[in-house]
Design an enzyme around this catalytic site. Sequence first.
Site: not given
Lengths: 249, 665
Positions: B40, B42-43, B266, B337, B453, B463, B469
Site C-alpha cells: 500500500g 497511501g499516506l 459519515h 460523525r 487505517e 474517528r 491523515l
Amino acid sequence: MNLTLKVWRQSNANAEGNFETYDAKDISDDMSFLEMLDVVNEQLIEKGIEPVAFDHDCREGICGMCSLFINGRAHGPLHGVTTCQLHMRSFKDGDEIVIEPWRANAFPIIKDLVVDRSAFDRIQHAGGYISVNTGAAQDANAIPVPKQNADEAFEAATCIGCGACVAACKNSSAMLFVGAKVSQYALLPQGQPEREKRVLAMVNEMDAEGFGACTNTGACSAECPKEIPLSVISRLNREYIRASLLSKD
Amino acid sequence: MTLNSKIPNGPLDKKWTDYKDHVRLVNPANKRNIDVIIIGTGLAGASAAATLAEMGYNVKAFCFQDSPRRAHSIAAQGGINAAKNYKNDGDSTFRLFYDTIKGGDYRAREANVHRLAEVSANIIDQCVAQGVPFAREYGGLLDNRSFGGVQVQRTFYAAGQTGQQLLLGAYSAMNRQIASGKVTMYNRHEMLDLVIVDGKARGIIAKNLVSGEIERHSGHAVLLASGGYGNVFFLSTNAMGSNVTAAWKAHKKGAYFANPCFTQIHPTCIPVSGDHQSKLTLMSESLRNDGRIWVPAKMEDAEALRQGAKKAIDIPEEDRDYYLERRYPSFGNLVPRDVASRAAKERCDAGFGVNKTGEAVFLDYAAAIQRYGKAEAHRKNLHDADAAKITELGKAVVKEKYGNLFDMYMQITGDNPYETPMKIYPAVHYTMGGLWVDYNLMTTIDGCYALGEANFSDHGANRLGASALMQGLADGYFVIPYTIGEYLADDIRTGAISTDHEAFDEAENKVRERIQFFMNNQGSKSVDSFHKRLGKIMWEKCGMARNEQGLKEAIEEIQALREEFWKEVKVPGKADEFNPELDKAGRVADFLELGELMCRDALNRNESCGGHFREEYQTEEGEALRNDKDYAYVAAWEYLGESAPVLHKEELNFENVKLTQRSYK
C-alpha cells in the site's frame, strides 16, 4: 435512454485493436459514465463476452486513474470534469458514443482502454521532489509564504496526473503535467535550493520518454479536468531557460 | 496467546520520549542488508517507504493502482489535525489526546493516542518542508479550520484536497528514494498471501495484475498499509479497488483482527440515487463548519418535498428544524460523525427525509453566504452594499473555501448548491477496526506490522474528522521508523531471505489453486452481484444501527451467500492476462469472510459506543449507552479456519482520563 457504444478493444499491447459496437439500454440520467460502462460490462459477462477493461478507482475525480477519450475528447464533453464525474445527463437518447484509450507513444496500451502511464512516474522520479529527510524540518510557520504564491502553487499542485493533457495534444506533449510540478516548487521558498537542477532533470526525462514538443496550442489546458492553467507552461519555459543559464552542473 | 500491548512504563507524557531514548537501533551499515516490504502506498505506506529508505533500509513497495500516487488517501478532503496552537485558542498535546480518546468513545489505547498527539506537530513541519501548499492567511502563515467534536481550530488544510496534497508530498519523498534506488516500486501488483518462515513474516506472494504472473518477494519485515475495509458494504466512499485482502490474508495466517464492527458512517455524503450506483461520494465534514443541517419541522412539508411539490426555499424559517443545533446546542452542527449520522437517520426514520427515497436531509449554505458577504463588504468598505451585492460577495468567499466540493456536488446531482441547499445522507466511510497491533505497530505475527487505517489502534469506536491523515502520516513518518528497529536489530546477521523456502512453495500453490478455481468454475453470476448482496446485508443489519436478532440473521445469510458464491461465481477472461474481474473475485471472497466476523463482533459487544450502535443499548434520549464495566476492552479475534473465531480481550486501562457519558449538548 438507449445508446450505441463504439468501443476500442485490444487484447494486449502487441495485438491489433478494433472498434466493437455494443448497445447500452435503459441508461438513466443519474448514472455516471463509468456506471453506464459497468452496466454494459455486466451484460457482456452474462453473454460470455469479456468485459471492456478500463482504469478507474476513486470515482470522485481525484485519483487520476480514469481516462477515456469520449467522442474525440479527453474525459468527454464537459469542461473541468473527469470521466468518472461525467454523468449520463450530458447525453441524450439515441446517441452514438465512441470510446477510445489515451493515444500517445509514451502511453502504450495494456488492454482495451487501459494504458501504461508510468512515464509520468519516471518524470517525477527525475526531480519532482524537495530533498528533505523526515525529521529534518523546521517549524512550519518559520518561513511565511505570501498567500498569493501559496494559492498559485496549490493551483498547480492540484494536477491529478491523469494524462488528459497528453491525450488532447496533437504532439502528445507532457508540458502541462511537467509545468504544473515545476511551477508548484518554483513558487515556494522550500523549492528554491533545487530549482535549476529540478527543471533540467524533469524536462530531460520528459524528452527521453518520447513525449512530443509543445506548440502552445492550449488543448492540454482546455481539456484538463483540473483546469491547470496554460501559464504553468510559460513558467516551465522560463524556468528551463533560466536554469540553462544558471546551472552549475 | 495473551495479548501484550507492550505499552512502556512511566507517565503518559514521557512514555514515547523514554521509549525513543532506549529503543534498539540498527547501524547504517547493517540497514543496507535489511529488506522491508510495504503493502500500500497511501499516506501510511508512502511515508513509511520514504522514511525507511532515507534511513538506509531497502524497501519494496507495492500498490494495485497504476501509480502509487493514486492510493485512496488522495481523496481525503477536509484536513489534518495537529496540536500547534497557532490560533492561540488553548490547544495543546493533551487536548488533542483528550479529544481523540473522548471522540473515540473511550475504546482506544491511551498511550498510542498520546503518542499520536505528540507527533502531530512534526507532521505539519515535515509536509511544509516538502512543499505541500497548505492554505495560508494574508500574513503568509498557515490557516486553520474547525472540525467536528472539538472546540479549537487545529485543522490544517489545502482547500478540499488536503489528502491529495499530503499524499503527493509523501509520494514525492518516495520518488526521491526510488530515484536513489532505495525503494523498488511495484505498481499494479496485489499481495495475495503472507509468507511466514519459522514463525516470522518473511515475504509475500504477489500477483502482477498486468501479466497475471505470480511472484515471490522476501523481506525481513512486512508492513501492511493497505487501508480499511469499508467496501465490505459495496457502497461506501472508498475507492472501487480498496479491499481487505492483504490484511485478511495476514489474519488467516495468525494476525488477530481487532474491533471489526467499529465502522464509521459519515454524515455528509451524497444520497444514493438508484440501483446502478457503484460508490458514494463524501462531501467534506468541513462543510459543517459553515453549513446548517435541517429538515422540515412539519410532516406535510416533508411529504411535499418528497413528492416534488415543494422546494427547500418554499419552507419558511420557522418551519425548519435545525435538529443538530436543537439537540446539541454547545457543538451544534459540529458534533462528531457518529452522533450526526444517527441524528440524520432518526429524523429520516421518523418521516422527515427530504428526497424521493426519504433518506436525505438538507445542508444549507444560505446563512453562511449572507454572513460571509456582510463581512466581505465590511472588509472592502462597501457600506451601502445591497442584498444582491452581499450575496455575490458571500458566494465568492464560499467558492474559495469549498469551490471544488460544490462543483463536485453539482456534477453528481445536477443541482446548484449555491442556490439551493445540498441533500446529504450518511454513508460508510472509514473503518476504525483493523489488525490488532501492539505499541510497536506489530501484529500478533512477528515481523508483520500494520499501519494507518489497516490497524485498529488510535480511533477507538469513532474517528474524529481530520484524524485519519494525521494517523497515517504519524505511523509512517514518525512511529514505525523507531519501533521497527526494536525488531530488526535481531536481524542484522540474518542475510537475504531466500524465496526457495517451502513456506513460499506452499503459499504460492494456494494462490495458484484459488486462481485456477475461479477460472474453471462454471458459475452463472457475476462477482459484483454477490458483492452487492453482501453489501445490502451489511448495511441493513450491521450498519448505522444493529440489534441481536438482525446480527444473527446476517451471520446466517452471509454464510449462505458465501456458499452460493463458491458454486455460482462466474469469472470471465484468462488468468495470465490483465483481468480485473479475477482480481475482484478474490477481494469479494475475502469480504464474504470478513462480513461474518464483523457481525460476530457486533453481536458480542453488548453495548453502544461510537459508531457501534446497538439498539438495545441506548439512553432515554437515544444516545449511545456504553458499558464500561464489561466492555472496556479491545476485541481481538483469532482465525481458526472452519471453527468459529476465538475472542481475545485486551483490557483498556484509563489512567489519565475519566470515563464519562460522552456529551455534546
